[in-house]
Design a protein around this motif. Structure first.
Motif, PDB file in Angstrom:
ATOM      1  N   SER A  81       0.855  -1.173   0.000  1.00 39.03           N
ATOM      2  CA  SER A  81       0.000   0.000   0.000  1.00 39.03           C
ATOM      3  C   SER A  81       0.897   1.231   0.000  1.00 39.03           C
ATOM      4  O   SER A  81       1.589   1.489   0.986  1.00 39.03           O
ATOM      5  CB  SER A  81      -0.897  -0.015   1.242  1.00 39.03           C
ATOM      6  N   CYS A 115      -6.415   0.043  -4.954  1.00 38.64           N
ATOM      7  CA  CYS A 115      -5.053   0.251  -5.445  1.00 38.64           C
ATOM      8  C   CYS A 115      -4.963   1.541  -6.258  1.00 38.64           C
ATOM      9  O   CYS A 115      -3.970   2.252  -6.213  1.00 38.64           O
ATOM     10  CB  CYS A 115      -4.605  -0.931  -6.294  1.00 38.64           C
ATOM     11  N   GLU A 118      -4.922   4.479  -3.682  1.00 34.36           N
ATOM     12  CA  GLU A 118      -3.750   4.545  -2.816  1.00 34.36           C
ATOM     13  C   GLU A 118      -2.429   4.462  -3.579  1.00 34.36           C
ATOM     14  O   GLU A 118      -1.422   4.988  -3.154  1.00 34.36           O
ATOM     15  CB  GLU A 118      -3.827   3.419  -1.783  1.00 34.36           C
TER      16      GLU A 118
END
Length: 177
Positions: A81, A115, A118
């Motif tokens: 992340s 995804c 972030e």
């Protein structure tokens, strides 16, 4: 890295299979083009010796972790992340002190970032994928020290890696004692 710019618009499964077979012609890749969920997860993991998770959402992670615990399959899980990443192996069926995934993440966060929102840093995903592959090799060969009961955490901004103890939560209802 597994994917290239030319793979945009292709199914991830097809692009991954093509790249893996290109890098390792002796490797047989079997595709499962279906959404993994709590209903089908056990059937999907049943025939395998070890399961590798790099999924991008908690529903899939929980379904896979629960299925692996029930089917007594080691689960090698990595997550990325932004500039942070983590890696662990889960074998709760061995009993204490081995935690399950839910001992680490009891429930999905209220607001789950994708995804896209972030961002995934390609080189960090590659590093974690390599470390995940090493953990799988260690587990299959029963050599070295398993990450079961530990969590490897990487901060790519400082290039630091910490290995922290991940205790089995006695109050966790996802595994049997």
């Amino acid at each position: 890295m597994l994917f290239e710019t030319s793979d945009i618009g292709r199914l991830k499964t097809d692009a991954a299979r093509d790249r893996i077979e290109e890098m390792n012609p002796g490797c047989k890749v079997e595709l499962f083009i279906k959404h993994l969920d709590a209903v089908n997860a056990r059937g999907l993991v049943h025939g395998f010796d070890i399961v590798v998770d790099g999924s991008d959402n908690f529903a899939t992670r929980f379904a896979l972790a629960d299925a692996c615990a029930t089917e007594k399959k080691p689960l090698v899980s990595a997550a990325v992340s932004g500039f942070s990443a983590q890696l662990s192996t889960f074998k709760p069926y061995l009993g204490a002190p081995h935690p399950c995934y839910r001992c680490l993440v009891p429930e999905a966060p209220e607001r789950e970032l994708t995804c896209e929102q972030e961002g995934i840093i390609g080189p960090l995903a590659t590093i974690m994928g390599g470390m995940q592959a090493l953990e799988v090799i260690k587990e299959l060969l029963a050599i070295g020290e398993s990450l079961s009961g530990s969590l490897l955490v990487m901060d790519a901004l400082t290039l630091s890696i910490r290995k922290i103890k991940l205790p089995r939560d006695r109050a966790c209802t996802a595994h049997t004692n």
